[in-house]
Scaffold this active site. Sequence first.
Site, PDB file in Angstrom:
ATOM      1  N   ASP A   1     142.033 106.682  46.314  1.00 19.77           N
ATOM      2  CA  ASP A   1     143.526 106.138  47.055  1.00 19.77           C
ATOM      3  C   ASP A   1     144.223 107.492  46.750  1.00 19.77           C
ATOM      4  O   ASP A   1     143.726 107.817  46.152  1.00 19.77           O
ATOM      5  CB  ASP A   1     143.544 105.089  46.879  1.00 19.77           C
ATOM      6  CG  ASP A   1     144.838 105.591  45.146  1.00 19.77           C
ATOM      7  OD1 ASP A   1     144.073 105.347  44.778  1.00 19.77           O
ATOM      8  OD2 ASP A   1     145.300 104.325  45.262  1.00 19.77           O
TER       9      ASP A   1
ATOM     10  N   ASP B   1     146.512 108.421  45.121  1.00 22.14           N
ATOM     11  CA  ASP B   1     147.125 108.617  44.256  1.00 22.14           C
ATOM     12  C   ASP B   1     146.002 108.943  43.038  1.00 22.14           C
ATOM     13  O   ASP B   1     146.704 109.283  41.726  1.00 22.14           O
ATOM     14  CB  ASP B   1     148.292 108.262  44.359  1.00 22.14           C
ATOM     15  CG  ASP B   1     148.291 106.829  43.321  1.00 22.14           C
ATOM     16  OD1 ASP B   1     147.600 105.527  43.744  1.00 22.14           O
ATOM     17  OD2 ASP B   1     149.149 105.871  42.457  1.00 22.14           O
TER      18      ASP B   1
ATOM     19  N   SER C   1     150.842 106.019  46.539  1.00 20.74           N
ATOM     20  CA  SER C   1     149.527 105.506  46.816  1.00 20.74           C
ATOM     21  C   SER C   1     148.540 105.563  48.521  1.00 20.74           C
ATOM     22  O   SER C   1     147.912 106.942  48.879  1.00 20.74           O
ATOM     23  CB  SER C   1     149.603 104.354  45.806  1.00 20.74           C
ATOM     24  OG  SER C   1     148.432 103.720  46.228  1.00 20.74           O
TER      25      SER C   1
END
Length: 449
Positions: free
Chosen positions: A239, A241, A103
């Site tokens: 972000d 991901d 992430s």
Amino acid sequence: MARRLFGTDGVRGVAGEFLSAELTLALARAATARVARSAAGNRPRVLVIRDTRESGEMLEAAVAAGVAAAGGLALLGGVLPTPAAPLLIGRYGFDLGVVLSASHNPFADNGVKFFGADGDKLSDAVEEEIEALLDLQPAQPAAIGGVSQLHGTLDDYLRELQTRFGGLDLSGRRILLDCAHGATYKAAPEIFRRLGAHIDVLADAPDGRNINAGCGSTHLDQLVDAMRAGGHDAGFAFDGDGDRVLAVDGNGTVVDGDELIALSALHLRAQGRLRGNGVAVTVMTNYGFHSAMAEAGIEVATTNVGDRYVLEALRQRDWAFGGEQSGHIVELGYAPSGDGIASALLTLEALGGSALSDRQGMEKLPQRLVNVRLPDRRALERAAEDAQMQAAIVRESQLLEGRGRVLVRASGTEPLLRVMVEAPSDDEADAVCGRLVGQAEAAAAQPAG
């Protein structure tokens, strides 16, 4: 059974160290073996996607080996945003999905997230089963599985977005995107172009190590500067991901998840698409959000921090919309997970032809958040449970009743007492927060009883 490996969002750690190829293979093998038990003799089909970290290919190979060793078929979908996983699982009927991503973490970290055949992240109970299987001698499958490339996954994901937002005409809109050198670097610019927007893009050249580095939703400075330079109706930062998004308006003001959720909730209600007339958010959500929803007659459910708790609340109430201040926003009518790109498009849908700087969703109250670091967990417990600390929380809450709020909570992972105050003015928020922090430090300094 206490979980040793799985956290709130899969298994995460430094790639090659804690998250080794061996551990990743074992996790994939155990998860596939568990699915194979109920596959009625059919070979489990497992989707594997990843973000742009340099460790992604190594861990992808480990997952593929683990799936095949358990008799499954690993289908490698390449670099895609995390929210593509549940959408592709639904489209193709996969038995399991594996996403390799950490992430918003730095490039050295990576993670393994599992999605079930229903497109949801696995429950705590299922994750515990997978951990338990790691301690057992792996069962030999009837036949070794296989590994195949799954082509066209980006187009499949874009098709899902276009189906949901096909009526959104962004012609004449100038949009700035920050792709964090992450998983959205191809998908986000492409869908905005298909919908007619003129776009400019920051951080869209991943090299394996620059993911989230000074860019994306956790580092907004370059997007803020670019928006202040003028020429764009809105800016969006994803972000690494792609499951969350924050925005910046033409004045360079950051628009967090609370405001995006408020704006979209009011829009969905006006369109008759806010199922159950309710929204689920977390305890971190700004008091101004609650005021705006109350004024609009929209019910609000408040959960612990974490998207899985938001999802639980939505399903319990048969609602479809909610999210977190961090920009993790869920619209269950589209997918059972947060999708930063979809949330950005929903924001533009809600704005109609207006610029983001002209939004009218909610009035944010000034918020102060101080993390009081304590020597250890015992000191944290003393501070959190101290009678004078509890009395101070009650006293300050009563002073702010109807105008703001106080939230004091212990971190679940570090010896931190998080003190948050929202008040009508910056000065009052600072004053209340200062008093509570002082009381927390005094309570922690008391000798253990």
